[in-house]
Structures are given as C-alpha cells and as structure tokens.
Design an enzyme around this catalytic site. Structure first.
Site, mmCIF file in Angstrom:
data_model
loop_
_atom_site.group_PDB
_atom_site.id
_atom_site.type_symbol
_atom_site.label_atom_id
_atom_site.label_comp_id
_atom_site.label_asym_id
_atom_site.label_seq_id
_atom_site.Cartn_x
_atom_site.Cartn_y
_atom_site.Cartn_z
ATOM 1 N N HIS A 308 4.034 -3.595 -2.664
ATOM 2 C CA HIS A 308 2.992 -2.636 -2.927
ATOM 3 C C HIS A 308 2.244 -3.011 -4.330
ATOM 4 C CE1 HIS A 308 0.921 1.151 -3.467
ATOM 5 N NE2 HIS A 308 1.313 1.446 -1.855
ATOM 6 N N ASP A 365 4.433 1.570 5.078
ATOM 7 C CA ASP A 365 3.758 0.961 5.878
ATOM 8 C C ASP A 365 4.803 0.233 7.112
ATOM 9 O OD1 ASP A 365 1.188 1.687 5.488
ATOM 10 O OD2 ASP A 365 1.327 0.160 3.862
#
Length: 429
Positions: A308, A365
């Site tokens: 991330h 996600d």
C-alpha cells in the site's frame, strides 16, 4: 503551530529563512514553507505531493508504519466491529458519535432523500447500454447541480449540510439505476422500510415479477465494506474533491470529479485487478510459479492487492475484511476457488522473506473483490461500490474545507520546455 522553527540556509547566497513547525495532535511534524519563495527565491519540488501536507484536517488519521487507521480518533477496528455505516457517516460529517435522537433524525433524513428526480432516470437511459457504470456515475452526479442549483446557498452551513446528506442518500439509488440500465432492467425505486445497505441491494437485484428478500449476511457485509472505505485521508480522489472545492464549485461537481479520480485503475480499481490476477493463476498448483514471477524483477507480473502507498505494515482493514470474507462464504454455503487461491497467496506472502522484507502485506482490495463476487456484485460495479462508501469521506472533507477560508489550489511547476524563440511563418519552416 508550535514555537519550534527550522532554519533553512541557501549556501550560494547566504540567505536564511526560519520555517515554522506545524504539529498536529498526532503524526509527523510539518514545515510551513510559505516564506521560502519570497525569501530565498525557490519553490519546492514534490511530484505527487507525497511529502506535502495540503491541508489541516480533523477527520482521519493514518500511521502507515504502525498500521493505524482512525476516524475522528476512533480505531477502525472498533467502528467495524460495533458501529454501522450510517453511524460512521454521522461521525465523519459532524465529528462525534450521535445520540439516539441525533441518529434517528439523521437516518430519517438520509432515508427520505433517497429518491431522485425522474428526469435523472431519463438521463441515465440516454447512455449506451454497455457504458461503464463509473462513466455514468460521474455524469449523473455532476448533473445533480442542474436540479438543485437554485436551492443552495454555499455560504449557508445548513445548505451545505443538506447537500452532503442529499449526496449520501442518492448515491446508492443512482448506482443501482446505472447498473439496471446496463442490464436492461427497469429502474427499482427506494424502499423507506429498509436500511441503507438493504435498500441498495433491493434496488440492485429486485425484479417486478417476484418478491426479493434481502439476505442479512449480504447487507451486513456491504455495510462493513462501506465503513472500511468511508474515508482514507488525502488520497487522490479526496484531494481532487478539495482542489475542485477550493474554486467555489458546487459539491455535486466536486464529488463528480472525485468519482472520476477514483475510477483510475491505480486508485479505485485495485480489487478488480485482484480477481483478474486470481483468475489468471487459476489453480493452487500454479501459485508457486506466480510467486516466483512476482519476485522476478524482469517479469512484468505483479501481485495485485499486496502492499500500500501509505501502509508499510499490515493494512488494518485487511484483517477485518479477511474475517468477513470467510463469514460471507460460510453463511452463503458456498466455496470459492478464488478464496482458496487468495488464502494460499496470503500465507506464502506473510512467510516468504522476499515479501516480508519489502513489507508487501495484503491490503483491503485483496479481499473486497472476493466478497463482492460472492454477493453477486458484478466486476464493473466494484469501483462504484467504493464510490458509494467514499462519498461520505468526500463530503465530510468538503464540509471541513468550506468551514474555513481556503485559497484556491494552485500547484507550481518546474518548466523544462524551450526558452523564448521567434515565430517562423509556415512557408519558411
């Protein structure tokens, strides 16, 4: 602003400038660089604004090194485990968790603003049947300004709050209408007897020929995903909303711009990429091969849903959503080969020195697409689901910005083009 100052000296000219240190309640101290251009004659260079604070905010705090995410001071783990999306929406908008009376009033306001003007449905019907839902969402949300332009005074705080509530209420209705147009189904209208997420699922999947019963497991999972996606500090789409808002644009235009930014595959499309990756891997026996491909710097393959931009530790939302994914599949009585692949990828990535050293942990996600798939949400709607949830963050950030005088956003540039040159007539070129 603290009393601490940092002195910056230009060795060439010998000039110095004192930069005030701005310290928030948490997070890294920040230098105010406003005096640098006027004193030293330099602008600062920060592509992507990755080292620049563009605003002061009291809404969301992230510590990427420690894997912390808090809304208004409340850990995301507590909100995800104990709260509801609409209660979180109230918290983000107004700064405090609501009392029973405050929540009942807020929920009533949202419920009774879910209807959209019938002309909006006519507008949606004008899109080609295979138009991407995000394209429709950006256009339709932007068009809301045409319906409410004479009913909003941007200088009136009550009008701004009303616009924010209207946006939160209508996003699921618009999203479901866009989906049904894509599928060739008639529009389904809101049902005020249902909760926020139940209403969305009903508008998505009900048909005139038979009664549709909302699965409580599905409604709970969607509510959780909305909480996890509600806000995430100054990401690309939120920064876009603030930048457009700094021009004095109406909130519908601001959110429409946010939707367009979210549509970018580097921002809101990551969960769709995870499913595409899992589909490419196809079988547990091929996981090792793809792990090796991910490690090979000369191979273009990348593990989607790992790592991330902000979190250098485990994404706190990922552990919450992982548990939810298991619960959804268990309660629906289905097994998903993609979930088995995802679990094996996660296991290897958390144990393999290559991924551990690079801190490539699963992010939110990684699992959200699997949940959406299990609930029957089509891939083309994944980013739309993100937009419904993030609307709460967008309008909260917009409201916060509107409460204090904000200069229009105007980043500078480093010009690297030609220097001055003379125009040459076309016949002489």
């Amino acid at each position: 602003m603290s009393e601490q100052r940092v002195t910056l000296t230009d060795e060439g000219s010998g000039k110095s400038v004192e930069l005030p240190v701005i310290s928030g309640t948490e997070g890294e101290p920040t230098l105010s660089i406003k005096a640098v251009p006027s004193t030293l004659g330099y602008f600062t260079y920060d592509p992507g604004f990755t080292a620049t604070a563009s605003c002061t905010s009291t809404i969301t705090f992230i510590d990427g090194e420690k894997g912390i995410l808090r809304y208004r001071g409340y850990p995301i783990e507590q909100l995800a485990g104990k709260s509801t999306f609409l209660e979180v929406a109230y918290l983000l908008l107004f700064g405090e968790l609501p009392t029973t009376d405050e929540f009942d009033g807020f929920q009533s306001d949202i419920t009774h603003h879910t209807m959209v003007h019938e002309k909006l449905n006519t507008f949606i019907s004008g899109f080609h049947y295979d138009a991407h839902p995000m394209a429709m969402m950006a256009g339709v949300v932007g068009s809301l300004a045409a319906f409410y332009h004479d009913k909003m005074d941007m200088s009136d705080p009550e009008h701004r709050v009303q616009a924010a509530k209207r946006m939160i209420a209508k996003m699921p209705t618009i999203a479901a209408a866009c989906y049904r147009h894509h599928m060739g189904r008639p529009v389904a209208y809101p049902n005020n007897e249902l909760t926020y997420t139940e209403n969305f699922l009903d508008m998505m999947f009900s048909v005139p020929a038979e009664k549709y019963i909302v699965d409580p497991v599905a409604a709970k999972a969607i509510d959780l995903l909305y909480i996890l996606h509600a806000d995430h500090e100054q990401n690309a789409s939120t920064s876009t909303v603030r930048l457009v808002g700094s021009t004095g644009a109406n909130p519908y235009a601001c959110v429409s711009a946010g939707i367009s930014a979210l549509w970018g595959p580097a921002h809101g499309g990551a969960n769709e990429k995870v499913l595409i990756m899992l589909d490419e891997i196809g079988d547990l026996s091929r996981v090792g091969k793809y792990i090796d491909k991910a490690k090979d710097k000369d191979d273009p393959f990348r593990l989607m849903g790992f790592g991330h931009r902000v979190y250098k530790n485990y994404d706190p939302r990922a552990s919450i959503i992982r548990k939810a994914a298991h619960e959804v599949l268990e309660n629906l009585g289905t097994s998903d080969p993609m979930m088995d692949l995802a679990m094996e990828l996660e296991r290897i990535a958390l144990e393999d020195e290559y991924f551990v050293s690079k801190k490539l942990y699963p992010n939110v996600d990684f699992y959200s697409g699997i949940i959406y798939k299990a609930l029957g949400i089509p891939v083309s709607m994944f980013t739309v689901m993100f937009a419904i949830a993030r609307t709460v963050g967008w309008v909260s950030q917009w409201l916060e910005q509107e409460q204090t005088p904000t200069p229009i956003g105007r980043p500078r540039q480093v010009y690297a083009g030609p220097t001055e040159r003379e125009y040459v007539p076309i016949e002489s070129r």
